[in-house]
Design a protein around this motif. Structure first.
Motif, mmCIF file in Angstrom:
data_model
loop_
_atom_site.group_PDB
_atom_site.id
_atom_site.type_symbol
_atom_site.label_atom_id
_atom_site.label_comp_id
_atom_site.label_asym_id
_atom_site.label_seq_id
_atom_site.Cartn_x
_atom_site.Cartn_y
_atom_site.Cartn_z
ATOM 1 N N TYR A 107 0.840 -1.200 0.000
ATOM 2 C CA TYR A 107 0.000 0.000 0.000
ATOM 3 C C TYR A 107 0.876 1.252 0.000
ATOM 4 N N TRP A 108 0.413 2.255 -0.752
ATOM 5 C CA TRP A 108 1.202 3.464 -0.933
ATOM 6 C C TRP A 108 0.297 4.617 -1.349
ATOM 7 N N LEU A 109 0.771 5.813 -1.096
ATOM 8 C CA LEU A 109 0.046 7.032 -1.475
ATOM 9 C C LEU A 109 0.891 7.729 -2.542
ATOM 10 N N GLN A 110 0.290 7.986 -3.676
ATOM 11 C CA GLN A 110 1.022 8.587 -4.798
ATOM 12 C C GLN A 110 1.419 10.025 -4.457
ATOM 13 N N ALA A 111 2.719 10.285 -4.482
ATOM 14 C CA ALA A 111 3.214 11.640 -4.235
ATOM 15 C C ALA A 111 2.704 12.581 -5.331
ATOM 16 N N GLY A 125 8.148 10.376 1.037
ATOM 17 C CA GLY A 125 8.879 9.921 2.222
ATOM 18 C C GLY A 125 8.059 9.994 3.501
ATOM 19 N N ASP A 126 6.964 10.785 3.483
ATOM 20 C CA ASP A 126 6.076 10.849 4.641
ATOM 21 C C ASP A 126 5.284 9.541 4.765
ATOM 22 N N VAL A 147 -15.850 -1.842 11.467
ATOM 23 C CA VAL A 147 -14.524 -2.254 11.927
ATOM 24 C C VAL A 147 -13.508 -1.364 11.217
ATOM 25 N N VAL A 148 -12.595 -0.799 11.982
ATOM 26 C CA VAL A 148 -11.615 0.125 11.414
ATOM 27 C C VAL A 148 -10.240 -0.534 11.354
ATOM 28 N N GLN A 149 -9.610 -0.418 10.217
ATOM 29 C CA GLN A 149 -8.237 -0.911 10.024
ATOM 30 C C GLN A 149 -7.348 0.305 9.791
ATOM 31 N N GLU A 150 -6.450 0.538 10.717
ATOM 32 C CA GLU A 150 -5.597 1.727 10.648
ATOM 33 C C GLU A 150 -4.281 1.379 9.961
ATOM 34 N N LEU A 151 -3.963 2.123 8.906
ATOM 35 C CA LEU A 151 -2.727 1.862 8.164
ATOM 36 C C LEU A 151 -1.991 3.181 7.916
ATOM 37 N N TRP A 152 -0.666 3.105 7.923
ATOM 38 C CA TRP A 152 0.154 4.279 7.578
ATOM 39 C C TRP A 152 0.695 4.073 6.175
ATOM 40 N N PHE A 153 0.189 4.837 5.238
ATOM 41 C CA PHE A 153 0.582 4.701 3.842
ATOM 42 C C PHE A 153 1.858 5.495 3.567
ATOM 43 N N PRO A 154 2.911 4.857 3.068
ATOM 44 C CA PRO A 154 4.108 5.611 2.685
ATOM 45 C C PRO A 154 3.828 6.435 1.427
ATOM 46 N N VAL A 155 4.301 7.673 1.426
ATOM 47 C CA VAL A 155 4.124 8.534 0.252
ATOM 48 C C VAL A 155 5.286 8.287 -0.703
#
Ligand SMILES: [Cu+2]
Length: 140
Positions: free
Chosen positions: A25-29, A113-114, A129-137
């Motif tokens: 999983y990733w967030l498009q910069a 990088g965030d 139900v909540v699934q908490e994820l930290w997506f790398p940018v």
């Protein structure tokens, strides 16, 4: 003692039952002035029950939506998804040109990088139900 074991087993089962495995999983910069960003990843249902994704939320953005990009008569459109069911042993793939998590109006500057928190929200009977994820940018 037996009761306690049983109780613990129940709690564990409940906690694990309704969440898919999320990979890659990733967030498009995006450029600094962008007001819209998109996040991607693969959700795999490794349970024996259907999992239903109903929403996404990120505290870093004013608005979050689940979309599917499609082309109708040569025109690209984004269709809002109220819910997406993932059957047992199936995958839901969020990728450019297809399903994506649309993130609108960032509340602060988001750089490559965030890591940005995005919660995926699933239906579990009447509950959420909540699934908490930290997506790398990242830039791909
Ligand atoms: Cu979109």
């Amino acid at each position: 003692m037996r009761l306690l074991t049983l109780l613990l087993l129940c709690i564990t089962t409940l906690a694990n039952a309704q969440l898919p495995e999320v990979n890659d999983y990733w967030l498009q910069a995006a450029p600094p002035n962008a007001t819209v960003m998109a996040a991607y990843g693969t959700l795999e249902n490794t349970s024996d029950k259907e999992i239903v994704l109903i929403d996404a939320y990120s505290p870093a953005f004013a608005m979050t939506m689940i979309h599917q990009s499609i082309v109708v008569d040569g025109v690209a459109k984004m269709i809002h998804q109220d819910e997406i069911a993932i059957k047992p042993n199936e995958k839901l793939v969020f990728k450019p040109g297809s399903y994506h998590i649309m993130l609108m109006q960032p509340k602060f500057k988001i750089n490559k990088g965030d890591a940005i928190k995005i919660n995926l929200i699933y239906k579990n009977g009447e509950k959420r139900v909540v699934q908490e994820l930290w997506f790398p940018v990242e830039f791909r």
